[in-house]
Design a protein around this motif. Sequence first.
Motif, mmCIF file in Angstrom:
data_model
loop_
_atom_site.group_PDB
_atom_site.id
_atom_site.type_symbol
_atom_site.label_atom_id
_atom_site.label_comp_id
_atom_site.label_asym_id
_atom_site.label_seq_id
_atom_site.Cartn_x
_atom_site.Cartn_y
_atom_site.Cartn_z
ATOM 1 N N THR A 46 -1.636 -21.046 -1.941
ATOM 2 C CA THR A 46 -2.151 -20.810 -3.290
ATOM 3 C C THR A 46 -1.231 -19.909 -4.120
ATOM 4 O O THR A 46 -1.609 -19.459 -5.196
ATOM 5 N N ASN A 47 -0.047 -19.623 -3.577
ATOM 6 C CA ASN A 47 0.946 -18.819 -4.270
ATOM 7 C C ASN A 47 0.422 -17.433 -4.658
ATOM 8 O O ASN A 47 0.700 -16.927 -5.736
ATOM 9 N N THR A 48 -0.378 -16.834 -3.781
ATOM 10 C CA THR A 48 -0.908 -15.481 -4.026
ATOM 11 C C THR A 48 -0.398 -14.470 -3.009
ATOM 12 O O THR A 48 -0.761 -13.299 -3.083
ATOM 13 N N VAL A 49 0.435 -14.907 -2.074
ATOM 14 C CA VAL A 49 0.892 -14.016 -1.008
ATOM 15 C C VAL A 49 1.665 -12.817 -1.562
ATOM 16 O O VAL A 49 1.592 -11.725 -1.009
ATOM 17 N N SER A 50 2.372 -12.974 -2.674
ATOM 18 C CA SER A 50 3.142 -11.864 -3.243
ATOM 19 C C SER A 50 2.245 -10.779 -3.845
ATOM 20 O O SER A 50 2.713 -9.682 -4.132
ATOM 21 N N MET A 51 0.968 -11.082 -4.008
ATOM 22 C CA MET A 51 0.032 -10.094 -4.553
ATOM 23 C C MET A 51 -0.429 -9.106 -3.491
ATOM 24 O O MET A 51 -1.086 -8.116 -3.812
ATOM 25 N N PHE A 52 -0.076 -9.339 -2.228
ATOM 26 C CA PHE A 52 -0.556 -8.517 -1.128
ATOM 27 C C PHE A 52 0.590 -7.937 -0.325
ATOM 28 O O PHE A 52 1.627 -8.566 -0.154
ATOM 29 N N ARG A 53 0.368 -6.735 0.171
ATOM 30 C CA ARG A 53 1.261 -6.133 1.148
ATOM 31 C C ARG A 53 0.530 -6.171 2.480
ATOM 32 O O ARG A 53 -0.649 -5.839 2.552
ATOM 33 N N GLU A 54 1.209 -6.552 3.506
ATOM 34 C CA GLU A 54 0.578 -6.709 4.814
ATOM 35 C C GLU A 54 1.059 -5.611 5.750
ATOM 36 O O GLU A 54 2.258 -5.364 5.871
ATOM 37 N N ASP A 55 0.105 -4.947 6.410
ATOM 38 C CA ASP A 55 0.396 -3.900 7.382
ATOM 39 C C ASP A 55 -0.422 -4.156 8.635
ATOM 40 O O ASP A 55 -1.464 -4.809 8.580
ATOM 41 N N GLU A 56 0.037 -3.578 9.722
ATOM 42 C CA GLU A 56 -0.701 -3.700 10.977
ATOM 43 C C GLU A 56 -0.862 -2.315 11.590
ATOM 44 O O GLU A 56 0.049 -1.497 11.564
ATOM 45 N N ASN A 57 -2.051 -2.063 12.154
ATOM 46 C CA ASN A 57 -2.335 -0.812 12.833
ATOM 47 C C ASN A 57 -3.228 -1.122 14.024
ATOM 48 O O ASN A 57 -4.341 -1.608 13.843
ATOM 49 N N ASP A 58 -2.751 -0.841 15.206
ATOM 50 C CA ASP A 58 -3.495 -1.124 16.437
ATOM 51 C C ASP A 58 -3.972 -2.573 16.449
ATOM 52 O O ASP A 58 -3.160 -3.468 16.517
ATOM 53 N N ASP A 59 -5.266 -2.785 16.323
ATOM 54 C CA ASP A 59 -5.814 -4.140 16.427
ATOM 55 C C ASP A 59 -6.215 -4.726 15.079
ATOM 56 O O ASP A 59 -6.914 -5.715 15.015
ATOM 57 N N THR A 60 -5.756 -4.126 13.990
ATOM 58 C CA THR A 60 -6.186 -4.565 12.655
ATOM 59 C C THR A 60 -4.992 -4.905 11.779
ATOM 60 O O THR A 60 -3.992 -4.204 11.773
ATOM 61 N N ILE A 61 -5.122 -5.993 11.035
ATOM 62 C CA ILE A 61 -4.147 -6.372 10.010
ATOM 63 C C ILE A 61 -4.778 -6.035 8.666
ATOM 64 O O ILE A 61 -5.941 -6.337 8.415
ATOM 65 N N PHE A 62 -4.010 -5.395 7.798
ATOM 66 C CA PHE A 62 -4.486 -5.007 6.474
ATOM 67 C C PHE A 62 -3.715 -5.799 5.422
ATOM 68 O O PHE A 62 -2.487 -5.819 5.436
ATOM 69 N N PHE A 63 -4.444 -6.417 4.518
ATOM 70 C CA PHE A 63 -3.848 -7.042 3.343
ATOM 71 C C PHE A 63 -4.237 -6.154 2.168
ATOM 72 O O PHE A 63 -5.411 -6.050 1.811
ATOM 73 N N ARG A 64 -3.252 -5.489 1.572
ATOM 74 C CA ARG A 64 -3.500 -4.533 0.492
ATOM 75 C C ARG A 64 -3.060 -5.127 -0.840
ATOM 76 O O ARG A 64 -2.023 -5.768 -0.927
ATOM 77 N N SER A 65 -3.857 -4.859 -1.864
ATOM 78 C CA SER A 65 -3.516 -5.318 -3.203
ATOM 79 C C SER A 65 -4.055 -4.315 -4.214
ATOM 80 O O SER A 65 -4.829 -3.426 -3.864
ATOM 81 N N MET A 72 -9.771 -2.386 -12.354
ATOM 82 C CA MET A 72 -11.178 -1.973 -12.448
ATOM 83 C C MET A 72 -11.328 -1.276 -13.788
ATOM 84 O O MET A 72 -10.874 -0.142 -13.959
ATOM 85 N N GLY A 73 -11.935 -1.968 -14.734
ATOM 86 C CA GLY A 73 -12.012 -1.406 -16.079
ATOM 87 C C GLY A 73 -10.599 -1.168 -16.587
ATOM 88 O O GLY A 73 -9.734 -2.040 -16.503
ATOM 89 N N GLU A 74 -10.346 0.057 -17.048
ATOM 90 C CA GLU A 74 -9.020 0.420 -17.543
ATOM 91 C C GLU A 74 -8.106 0.874 -16.419
ATOM 92 O O GLU A 74 -6.922 1.127 -16.641
ATOM 93 N N ASP A 75 -8.645 1.030 -15.226
ATOM 94 C CA ASP A 75 -7.899 1.568 -14.100
ATOM 95 C C ASP A 75 -7.455 0.458 -13.155
ATOM 96 O O ASP A 75 -7.858 -0.693 -13.292
ATOM 97 N N LYS A 76 -6.653 0.832 -12.189
ATOM 98 C CA LYS A 76 -6.254 -0.082 -11.118
ATOM 99 C C LYS A 76 -6.573 0.612 -9.797
ATOM 100 O O LYS A 76 -6.290 1.799 -9.645
ATOM 101 N N ARG A 77 -7.157 -0.132 -8.885
ATOM 102 C CA ARG A 77 -7.556 0.433 -7.595
ATOM 103 C C ARG A 77 -7.031 -0.428 -6.459
ATOM 104 O O ARG A 77 -6.998 -1.658 -6.556
ATOM 105 N N GLN A 78 -6.640 0.243 -5.393
ATOM 106 C CA GLN A 78 -6.206 -0.482 -4.203
ATOM 107 C C GLN A 78 -7.412 -1.115 -3.529
ATOM 108 O O GLN A 78 -8.466 -0.499 -3.398
ATOM 109 N N VAL A 79 -7.242 -2.348 -3.110
ATOM 110 C CA VAL A 79 -8.256 -3.090 -2.367
ATOM 111 C C VAL A 79 -7.613 -3.485 -1.048
ATOM 112 O O VAL A 79 -6.469 -3.935 -1.016
ATOM 113 N N VAL A 80 -8.353 -3.306 0.034
ATOM 114 C CA VAL A 80 -7.816 -3.607 1.350
ATOM 115 C C VAL A 80 -8.743 -4.585 2.068
ATOM 116 O O VAL A 80 -9.947 -4.342 2.169
#
Length: 145
Positions: free
Chosen positions: A20-39, A43-51
């Motif tokens: 869907t050509n959205t992979v560049s919107m996420f940063r991927e990290d790994e910690n122990d047994d979990t993979i995190f997709f961060r973007s 949110m309103g006038e602000d921007k917030r990290q979503v994991v």
Amino acid sequence: MATYPRHKKAKLIRDFMIQTNTVSMFREDENDDTIFFRSIYPMGEDKRQVVININDSVYLGLQSLLFQEVPMEKKEALLNVLNECNLELPTVKYVLTKDQCVVVSMFFPADENHFNPALIMGTVVQILKHISEKHYGKIKAVIEQ
């Protein structure tokens, strides 16, 4: 990033993002047994990290830190607004953490045999849109008043 058999769900999400050509919107990290997709999500006038948290459990989680260091004198009014928001969307939960942060979380059933990345990502987008348009401003207004 190497994909191990235990990360089948992360691979499915990643493949969907590539398709869907959205992979560049996420940063991927790994910690122990979990993979995190961060973007970052507006949110309103602000921007917030979503994991998006993916592990070997039968759940997939989405979390976002909305506000930090909420003043103690705002706590009661804030809890009332958070409870109203919690009643509106039963699969989404807002909490005021012990260190005075507002966090929003949502968890999906996501076992490997029935994993549907299109449904999950579509739901994530719709829920984040709802949070941004309907809840974020109410919560921010209480904190900033």
